[in-house]
Design a protein around this motif. Structure first.
Motif: not given
Lengths: 240, 240
Positions: B103, B193, B199-200, B204
């Motif tokens: 990500d 992430g 992680v965005s 998520e």
């Protein structure tokens, strides 16, 4: 304004010779400088181009121009703050917990990553052979993210130190025993080798147990990079 | 002798725009070029300054001068061989085994290390969000050591692909469940992430299980680097 000789003095600290001679090292960037100011390291001087970034009233902070920073910096685009700190005296090695030994690790990124890993996994000491890359090299410091202030890093005669430490010595090898089956004791030394040549023959003679990380992919895959192998082995030691 | 337009064409392949347009990429150095020649990748052309390094009789090998190599190369000190290969069409994603999803991983060294790790641990597919660094970026290729030819790397809409894949989705988080207690199934996706932001939020929402690597050192330690965290988590998944 900074005098020309001082600019040259700081710029020279990019080189190991001058760092050793003056027992000083340079870090750049707001985040790392702040972190080292909060650590046990002793500050020598901080140069800032923007007084809002750090309080200018501290007697070790000096406001300089961007042109001056550019002359001092090791970066192609310097970033507002350059800090100079005293290199601490290494502490005596503590063999009551795990210790990492680096046998000629030469790549600054790998060294920095390994220092950061030791900080994460609570390994307090690293012993480096004299030919390993200097841990105060600017590229190492960039990868450590401040961890350098929390790990005791000792350079010296790896063979002499390890030969007389009296704790189990492990080493990472391609043909070692599968690490998953290993029952690690509470203390020990883990020897990690050079990027191209692995553990040297002279160190290999001291290793009581060779361990390896199994390969699950095609046998054509390259060996793991020394920093990622250290990550996996430290995790194996700590997970129990 | 190489014509000027060809030199410019090769040099431009340092940039993603031209790589995408021409579906070609460049690697440098004898070892990696040899490894890619032995792989399933299709060669476009190999330039050598020393005919002993590679057999000159192959119709795709061209002997050039060091000056010409310097003009083509992305390195400050080019090293005898420059290879140009066709970018392969990505294969359909195979969700019957583990897949790594990146990500917005932006650092070329991290991307290269993760590709090499997947090769070691037999993970055949990587899905990258469109904003992740290009896997044919020369700095990525330098860190992969040839693994790029053995891993299927797909760029695209991470959210769309993962939202519809029908396998368990795991993600690495600072506050996730301790990974040592996790019983991993035979297949799954592991989302890693971005270096700075993790992680965005949008990704998520798709994650069924957040996992984390316990910290054993002082709580002041920085998070682990994304490549070393991937190393540890892939090892945990494969060790069973």
């Amino acid at each position: 304004m900074v005098v020309k000789s001082q600019i040259k003095f700081i710029k020279n600290l990019q080189q190991k010779k001058y760092r050793t001679q003056n027992k000083l090292f340079v870090v750049e960037g707001v985040k790392t400088v702040r972190e080292l100011l909060d650590s046990s390291l002793k500050v020598y001087r901080i140069y800032v181009t923007d007084s809002k970034v750090l309080p200018r009233d501290a007697n070790f902070v000096e406001l300089i121009s961007e042109g001056e920073l550019k002359k001092m910096s090791g970066l192609s685009t310097p970033n507002k703050v350059l800090g100079v700190f005293h290199i601490p005296e290494p502490e005596p090695l503590d063999f009551s917990d795990w210790v990492i030994a680096l046998d000629d690790v030469r790549d600054p990124g790998n060294m920095g990553t390994i220092i950061r890993l030791c900080d994460w996994f609570g390994v307090k000491s690293i012993i480096c052979s004299s030919n390993s890359v200097d841990c105060y090299n600017p590229k190492v410091l960039q990868a450590t993210m401040g961890s350098v202030s929390r790990v005791n890093i000792v350079y010296g005669d790896l063979h002499g130190i390890i030969g007389n430490c009296g704790v189990p010595v492990y080493g990472a090898f391609m043909d070692g025993a599968v690490v998953y089956k290993e029952e690690f004791s509470k203390k020990g030394i883990l020897v990690m080798g050079n990027e191209a040549n692995g553990v040297s023959e002279v160190m290999e003679a001291l290793i009581g147990k060779k361990i390896s990380i199994p390969q699950f992919g095609p046998k054509t895959a390259e060996s793991l990079n020394v920093a990622t192998a250290t990550a996996i082995l430290l995790n194996e030691i700590r997970r129990g």
